[in-house]
Design an enzyme around this catalytic site. Structure first.
Site, PDB file in Angstrom:
ATOM      1  N   ILE A 187       0.845  -1.203   0.000  1.00 15.37           N
ATOM      2  CA  ILE A 187       0.000   0.000   0.000  1.00 15.37           C
ATOM      3  C   ILE A 187       0.877   1.249   0.000  1.00 15.37           C
ATOM      4  CG2 ILE A 187      -1.750   1.294   1.271  1.00 15.37           C
ATOM      5  CD1 ILE A 187      -2.754  -1.337   0.077  1.00 15.37           C
ATOM      6  N   SER A 220       2.245   1.835  -3.453  1.00 12.89           N
ATOM      7  CA  SER A 220       1.212   2.270  -4.397  1.00 12.89           C
ATOM      8  C   SER A 220       0.835   3.724  -4.171  1.00 12.89           C
ATOM      9  CB  SER A 220      -0.022   1.371  -4.288  1.00 12.89           C
ATOM     10  OG  SER A 220      -0.743   1.622  -3.100  1.00 12.89           O
ATOM     11  N   GLU A 221       0.753   4.138  -2.918  1.00  9.20           N
ATOM     12  CA  GLU A 221       0.345   5.517  -2.644  1.00  9.20           C
ATOM     13  C   GLU A 221       1.383   6.535  -3.108  1.00  9.20           C
ATOM     14  OE1 GLU A 221      -2.494   6.582  -1.933  1.00  9.20           O
ATOM     15  OE2 GLU A 221      -3.366   4.607  -1.643  1.00  9.20           O
ATOM     16  N   TRP A 222       2.643   6.198  -2.975  1.00  8.93           N
ATOM     17  CA  TRP A 222       3.668   7.099  -3.518  1.00  8.93           C
ATOM     18  C   TRP A 222       3.520   7.212  -5.031  1.00  8.93           C
ATOM     19  CZ3 TRP A 222       6.888  10.353  -1.102  1.00  8.93           C
ATOM     20  CH2 TRP A 222       7.181  10.134   0.252  1.00  8.93           C
ATOM     21  N   GLU A 244      -4.619   7.960   3.366  1.00  9.34           N
ATOM     22  CA  GLU A 244      -4.886   6.861   2.433  1.00  9.34           C
ATOM     23  C   GLU A 244      -4.107   5.620   2.851  1.00  9.34           C
ATOM     24  OE1 GLU A 244      -5.817   9.373  -1.667  1.00  9.34           O
ATOM     25  OE2 GLU A 244      -3.782   8.786  -1.190  1.00  9.34           O
TER      26      GLU A 244
END
Length: 286
Positions: free
Chosen positions: A51, A54-56, A142
DNA sequence: ATCCAGATTA
DNA sequence: TAATCAGGAT
């Protein structure tokens, strides 16, 4: 269709947010999501590191561009420790193609501090995450919500569009603080992770449906400067140059270059004329 | 041309 | 607040 949105918005403006409105709103979002969910690899996993990556990558980058990079990255560097112990050059290479390259630099240093200060475990407190450089209000929350299914309150471009359409249908210059209040009052705490998936998917649908994009009525809306001819474009060329030709690495690029910029520009132009980039790009893309 | 599951710096 | 950010998709 947008007749409903106009009515709904007017009701909110007149009477405020009632429990009934919250229920209707949640029903609309869930109904759409139940029949049109988008599927992504980072929605299947519950690995906090995945996660985190992915958020970066998803900051200011389209989901379709992220998918292959995300898969490659977590495959080659599967843990916080792997990322922390890999050289910056290698990390930037893996990042190439995503743009906004400083994210890669901050992401690696974030992994180092998570290994060092949090024993290699992604913090569950958004305020802790937000102290890390490159992680702002939205990304911190997030990460927490998607990794741990903990309810938080945040806003990003798709969520903003949903609220502008349904709650501020005929209002201009709407501020995020006003929207955030509604996000907090309407979040479905029974399953915040899926709720935010649903909210974002509905926002994507609205973008494809509505013209013009409701986000233009945001107080924070601004057009992006041109990429062509910008320093960003030049830095990108130099990055490719460094990656494809390690022997030219004498060219170091400081974050604040002014006069050296022109020299580098001349150099790059000259190499373009000699077809340098075409050749080197071919040799690396295979 | 404009935006993309934003954030930092001045 | 505005400008910038080692891109690329639509």
């Amino acid at each position: 269709m947008s007749l409903f949105a106009a009515d709904f918005s007017q009701s909110y403006e007149k009477n405020g947010l009632s429990q009934e409105m919250i229920q209707i709103f949640q029903q609309i979002i869930w109904d759409y999501y139940n029949s049109h969910p988008r599927e992504f690899p980072w929605r299947v996993t519950r690995n906090p590191y995945h996660i985190f990556i992915s958020e970066w990558m998803l900051q200011q980058t389209q989901t379709s561009s992220v998918v292959p990079k995300y898969k490659e990255f977590i495959s080659k560097l599967p843990t916080f420790s792997d990322l922390a112990n890999t050289s910056m050059d290698e990390v930037v290479k893996l990042w190439q193609g995503l743009g906004y390259n400083r994210r890669a630099i901050w992401m690696k240093s974030a992994a180092e501090s998570i290994v060092r200060e949090y024993n290699g475990t992604l913090p569950k407190d958004p305020d802790h995450l937000e102290k890390i450089k490159g992680i702002g209000h939205a990304t911190a929350r997030e990460m927490v919500t998607f990794a741990y299914n903990i309810p938080t309150v945040f806003i990003e471009t798709n969520i903003r569009r949903v609220f502008l359409h349904l709650f501020f249908h005929n209002k201009n210059q709407v501020k995020d603080t006003e929207i955030l209040s509604l996000v907090g009052q309407t979040v479905d705490i029974t399953n915040p992770r899926e709720w935010y998936y649903a909210l974002m998917d509905y926002g994507v649908m609205l973008k494809k449906t509505l013209q013009p994009d409701p986000n233009r009525r945001s107080y924070h809306y601004k057009k992006q400067p041109k990429f062509e001819g910008s320093n960003r474009e030049l830095r990108g060329k130099i990055l490719r140059l460094k990656i494809t030709n390690p022997e030219i690495t004498n060219i170091t690029i400081s974050q604040k270059l002014k006069s050296p910029l022109e020299k580098i520009n001349e150099l790059v132009t000259k190499m373009e004329e000699e077809g340098f980039f075409e050749k080197s790009l071919k040799t690396t893309s295979e």
